[in-house]
Design an enzyme around this catalytic site. Sequence first.
Site: not given
Length: 493
Positions: A34, A38, A68, A443
Amino acid sequence: MHTDFDRCVRAVHSKDARFDGWFFTAVLTTRVYCRPSCPVVPPKERNMTFYPSAAAAQQAGFRACKRCRPDAAPGSPQWNERADLVARAMRLIADGTVDREGVGGLAGRLGYSTRQIERRLLAELGAGPLALARAQRAQTARVLIETSDLPMADVAFAAGFSALRTFNETVREVFALTPTDLRARAARGRGPATPGTLALRLPFRAPLCPENLFGMLAATAVPGVEEWRDGAYHRTLRLPHGQGTVALAPRPGHIDCRLALTDLRDLAGAISRCRGLLDLDADPEAVDERLRADPALAPLVDAAPGRRVPRTVDGEEFAIRAVLGQQVSTAAARTLAARLVAAHGEPVTPPEGGPGAGLTHLFPSTEALAALDPAALAMPAGRRATLVRTVQELARGELALGVGSDRSRARARLAALPGIGPWTAEIIAMRALGDPDAFPATDLGVRRAAARTGLPATPAALTRHAAAWRPWRAYAVQYLWSADDHATTRMPA
């Protein structure tokens, strides 16, 4: 993480979805594995064991939980964050390299022997490349079974199985259901689909802020190749076996994904590229915790947590677009790219009413551009020379920007190319190479936001300050850009 038993147990008892994809819980009494989240009542601790991958759990004889669906959990964020051999191998396996080229092809791309690859993957993930590819084939088969009406023989072939018998056995072993039973269960909750289109949900770890993610993609969309329409981002895809179109839209708890492919063998690779484009395997809790520790960034993080880094579905395409966009506005870069597409792109015909219905071309391939007379490229001489050199490096394989590329080597090649400055190299590292620590300190938007938030505004000083944000500086850039009111920082209406 799977070796830390107590920590894994705590995550299972708290049903913490942040750990989905980090490890898998196998129950010794039921032979089911799982997700940590779950919803069923957790088993007793003495009946739990943990695996680092779904493939390892499957190889140990456990089948996927029907509740799940652990095989459909988000991928581990390690494979995007890390740049080592195992991470590069996992990115290539997700892109379908083992199915297309075998383990030898995977090893060749990585520059290691097959034995070295197998040993490293087994040591860290508990499964070798064949088992990892088999787990992916099973998940691809499940998607096709549940979202299409294809005959099972066609599903088996498209998912990468060499024989129908192997396909049937694998599906029964992994999901404890026959392919027919899987389709019947899915059909009860499935609505009508557009013919020729696969509709699926792409999971992610919450939170996810869609504003900058889809805002950037929409604002920089190249006409003919991309568009924002009806609340979704549409684009064409160049894939190993053919063409494709996709529409991606944010929904509560998942990304709605509609795909149309000329060859269904490309499904796993197309899904992997879409997940990479939207940075869906990120761990936003870890990112935001680190960045929130800086008082200058904390208000930006708190205002819209879970920002992702918009990436690309094709590293070579993005590098070419980055060169076209040097020292020009976003609108001018789109215009230049659109001219290149109209003149040299490959036509596509999306399905009527399906994803990308208004699109017309694939972005020109590197091979097509390498064969052009440079004089045919209508742009300033300096940028033309840089573009030609970049295309030549890509065509020769000297500059590799694919999902399994060596980031350090690619950065070195970029730095050696005349006309490629620090800004272009960092933007390519961020979006084409998927480097979570890329940082374009020069930038203009980053520098403007830094000055506005009280951070150092000069590139050198800002870079020194940003060392505390590592290894998540690319995400810090997204938060800094959000301080500006620009089309790339907000989702279109």
